[in-house]
Write a protein that holds these residues in place. Structure first.
Motif, PDB file in Angstrom:
ATOM      1  N   LEU A 182      -1.315  41.537  43.189  1.00 12.74           N
ATOM      2  CA  LEU A 182      -2.590  40.901  43.533  1.00 12.74           C
ATOM      3  C   LEU A 182      -2.884  39.793  43.061  1.00 12.74           C
ATOM      4  CD1 LEU A 182      -4.723  44.276  43.266  1.00 12.74           C
ATOM      5  CD2 LEU A 182      -3.577  43.494  45.303  1.00 12.74           C
ATOM      6  N   THR A 183      -2.124  39.369  42.002  1.00 13.16           N
ATOM      7  CA  THR A 183      -2.382  37.989  41.310  1.00 13.16           C
ATOM      8  C   THR A 183      -3.768  37.383  41.532  1.00 13.16           C
ATOM      9  OG1 THR A 183      -1.411  36.843  43.396  1.00 13.16           O
ATOM     10  CG2 THR A 183       0.201  37.617  41.743  1.00 13.16           C
ATOM     11  N   THR A 184      -4.837  37.905  41.307  1.00 13.79           N
ATOM     12  CA  THR A 184      -6.119  37.728  41.172  1.00 13.79           C
ATOM     13  C   THR A 184      -6.309  36.646  42.371  1.00 13.79           C
ATOM     14  OG1 THR A 184      -5.779  37.383  38.716  1.00 13.79           O
ATOM     15  CG2 THR A 184      -7.894  36.750  39.766  1.00 13.79           C
ATOM     16  N   ASN A 216      -7.701  41.656  49.132  1.00 17.89           N
ATOM     17  CA  ASN A 216      -8.318  42.273  50.613  1.00 17.89           C
ATOM     18  C   ASN A 216      -7.238  43.087  51.505  1.00 17.89           C
ATOM     19  OD1 ASN A 216     -10.923  41.382  50.448  1.00 17.89           O
ATOM     20  ND2 ASN A 216     -10.535  39.341  51.358  1.00 17.89           N
ATOM     21  N   GLN A 217      -6.084  42.731  51.174  1.00 15.07           N
ATOM     22  CA  GLN A 217      -4.945  43.323  51.941  1.00 15.07           C
ATOM     23  C   GLN A 217      -4.828  44.893  51.155  1.00 15.07           C
ATOM     24  OE1 GLN A 217      -1.079  41.360  52.207  1.00 15.07           O
ATOM     25  NE2 GLN A 217       0.146  43.092  52.785  1.00 15.07           N
ATOM     26  N   ALA A 218      -4.836  44.776  49.916  1.00 15.60           N
ATOM     27  CA  ALA A 218      -4.723  46.247  49.071  1.00 15.60           C
ATOM     28  C   ALA A 218      -6.068  46.919  49.547  1.00 15.60           C
ATOM     29  CB  ALA A 218      -4.874  45.896  47.627  1.00 15.60           C
ATOM     30  N   ILE A 219      -7.100  46.438  49.793  1.00 15.77           N
ATOM     31  CA  ILE A 219      -8.360  47.162  49.988  1.00 15.77           C
ATOM     32  C   ILE A 219      -8.198  47.821  51.372  1.00 15.77           C
ATOM     33  CG2 ILE A 219     -10.662  47.163  50.523  1.00 15.77           C
ATOM     34  CD1 ILE A 219     -11.027  44.714  48.622  1.00 15.77           C
ATOM     35  N   ALA A 267     -16.895  45.362  44.389  1.00 18.47           N
ATOM     36  CA  ALA A 267     -17.571  45.824  45.476  1.00 18.47           C
ATOM     37  C   ALA A 267     -17.071  46.781  46.334  1.00 18.47           C
ATOM     38  CB  ALA A 267     -17.959  44.538  46.462  1.00 18.47           C
ATOM     39  N   ASN A 268     -15.573  46.885  46.067  1.00 20.95           N
ATOM     40  CA  ASN A 268     -14.751  47.811  46.945  1.00 20.95           C
ATOM     41  C   ASN A 268     -14.355  48.919  45.795  1.00 20.95           C
ATOM     42  OD1 ASN A 268     -14.196  46.822  49.909  1.00 20.95           O
ATOM     43  ND2 ASN A 268     -14.412  44.933  48.580  1.00 20.95           N
ATOM     44  N   ASN A 269     -14.979  49.279  44.956  1.00 20.85           N
ATOM     45  CA  ASN A 269     -14.786  50.244  43.940  1.00 20.85           C
ATOM     46  C   ASN A 269     -13.457  50.282  43.215  1.00 20.85           C
ATOM     47  OD1 ASN A 269     -17.430  51.837  44.620  1.00 20.85           O
ATOM     48  ND2 ASN A 269     -16.324  52.297  46.527  1.00 20.85           N
TER      49      ASN A 269
END
Length: 423
Positions: free
Chosen positions: A318-320, A326-329, A359-361
């Motif tokens: 994810l590298t901040t 967003n892709q991982a979410i 926001a996405n837990n």
């Protein structure tokens, strides 16, 4: 208050490698300085730090790793834009983004932009007569994060004494940060004692302060740490649990995951099963980078079968980076993110990534790097951002303890509550 001076210069990190420092002076005569960290196990999608390799600025004795180009960018390009401005972190970061609109800050160097951004955060907090933690959480109770601490290190941090990068502990049963840190110190010292008694070499300390003891397998290394926990009189699982930083990109060749110590290779599907078995059979509650940074399918496949309570955390994945998060979410590939400001390059956009994760837990873990310094701003960010968890390294080395000591100070002097995301 207005900015009167912006100045960059080269300093050394905890590994003896050059890094960037930046100072911002204000009209009240105060000066606010920040030094940036640098990683060893770096993801290819991180913001790009600027070094002098191949340039006329390259310093002979630093083998091209000097940062005079980044320093020059601060002094010659950034400083003239900021002097006489009212101090404001958001304004400084906006101007840095306008000056270098590239996603990875490759033009100015993320080490240059972050140094100035952090100095601006410190200066803006000073202008409001607040600590950095209180700058981000002005009135509410401060939330002290749960520490995740290295006991054993391998991979890029310790000359490959283990295939994976770190075995860490999380004091899930502690009632305060002070108690948590006392448990961690005892376990780390017990591990050193047991290592010496077994004849293992323990005088090699890894980049982040963990013990660099060679083990034939990850399983044996985990068992060694659980024994260390038990020997100090704490209960494995309920009081202290394990976390792994696999750093799988380091041993993925594009087709297979290759363990050098056991001389075993795994296809992606086989490695998903291996990680599943490992986390089922060991008291592991968090696993970081179990798969390579672009092996999205393995991340997704594992997340589908992983226990809901297991923290599956992306660092190299994810590298901040907001787009990768967003892709991982969307793909449900992880449920936690490591937050590293130097992977991003600006304080404000780093915070935006953390906010989107929350926001996405997603669990959020503010993290140091292998090449650190004596600054303690990381602790303030973790607290001010209510991150929930912090990962600094071990309890050896002043560059690590500066962060732990700042958390101890905040807990002792502020209205605080110790967070436990694993309850």
């Amino acid at each position: 208050m207005k900015i009167t001076k912006v100045f960059g210069y080269q300093v050394l990190d905890s590994r003896g490698r050059p890094t960037v420092a930046a100072s911002i002076s204000l009209t009240d005569g105060s000066t606010h300085t920040a030094r940036v960290p640098s990683g060893a196990s770096t993801g290819s999608h991180e913001a790009k730090e600027l070094r002098d390799t191949g340039s006329k600025h390259a310093e002979k004795f630093f083998a091209g790793a000097s940062v005079q180009l980044a320093v020059a960018n601060i002094n010659e390009k950034i400083a003239p834009l900021l002097i006489e401005d009212q101090i404001s972190l958001s304004s400084v970061d906006n101007k840095l983004s306008e000056l270098d609109p590239s996603i990875d800050h490759a033009q100015l160097g993320a080490n240059a932009t972050l140094a100035v951004s952090l100095a601006a955060a410190l200066a803006d907090a000073h202008g409001q007569n607040k600590s950095l933690a209180r700058y981000f959480t002005a009135e509410k109770q401060l939330l002290i994060p749960m520490p995740m601490v290295n006991i054993l290190s391998g991979g890029a941090h310790a000359n490959r004494t283990m295939d994976i990068q770190d075995i860490l502990i999380i004091p899930v049963g502690a009632k305060s940060f002070t108690q948590a840190l006392s448990w961690i110190v005892a376990i780390r010292e017990m591990a050193a004692k047991l290592g010496k008694e077994s004849g293992a070499v323990t005088n090699l300390i890894a980049d982040e302060g963990g013990l660099a003891i060679a083990f034939d397998s990850v399983e044996k290394a985990c068992e060694f740490v659980t024994k260390s926990i038990e020997k100090v009189g704490l209960k494995v699982g309920t009081e202290v649990a394990l976390a792994l930083d696999v750093a799988a990109t380091q041993f993925f060749d594009g087709n297979k995951y290759n363990f050098a110590t056991t001389n075993k290779s795994y296809t992606s599907a086989e490695f998903v099963k291996y990680i599943g078995d490992l986390t089922s059979n060991q008291p592991i509650i968090s696993i970081e980078d179990p798969f390579a940074e672009d092996d999205w399918q393995s991340w997704q496949n594992f997340s589908e079968i992983a226990p809901k309570k297991l923290q599956v955390m992306g660092d190299d994945l994810l590298t901040t980076n907001l787009d990768r998060l967003n892709q991982a979410i969307a793909s449900k590939s992880a449920n936690a993110i490591l937050i590293k400001a130097n992977q991003n390059g600006l304080v404000t956009s780093t915070l935006n990534v953390l906010k989107q994760a929350r926001a996405n837990n997603f669990n959020t873990v503010v993290s140091a790097r292998s090449g650190e310094n004596e600054d303690s701003w990381l602790a303030d960010l973790a607290v001010g951002w209510s991150a929930g968890q912090i990962k600094v390294g071990s309890t050896h080395g002043s560059e690590r303890n500066a962060k732990w000591n700042r958390l101890l100070e905040l807990e002792a002097t502020e209205e605080c509550r110790f967070l436990n995301p694993f309850n």
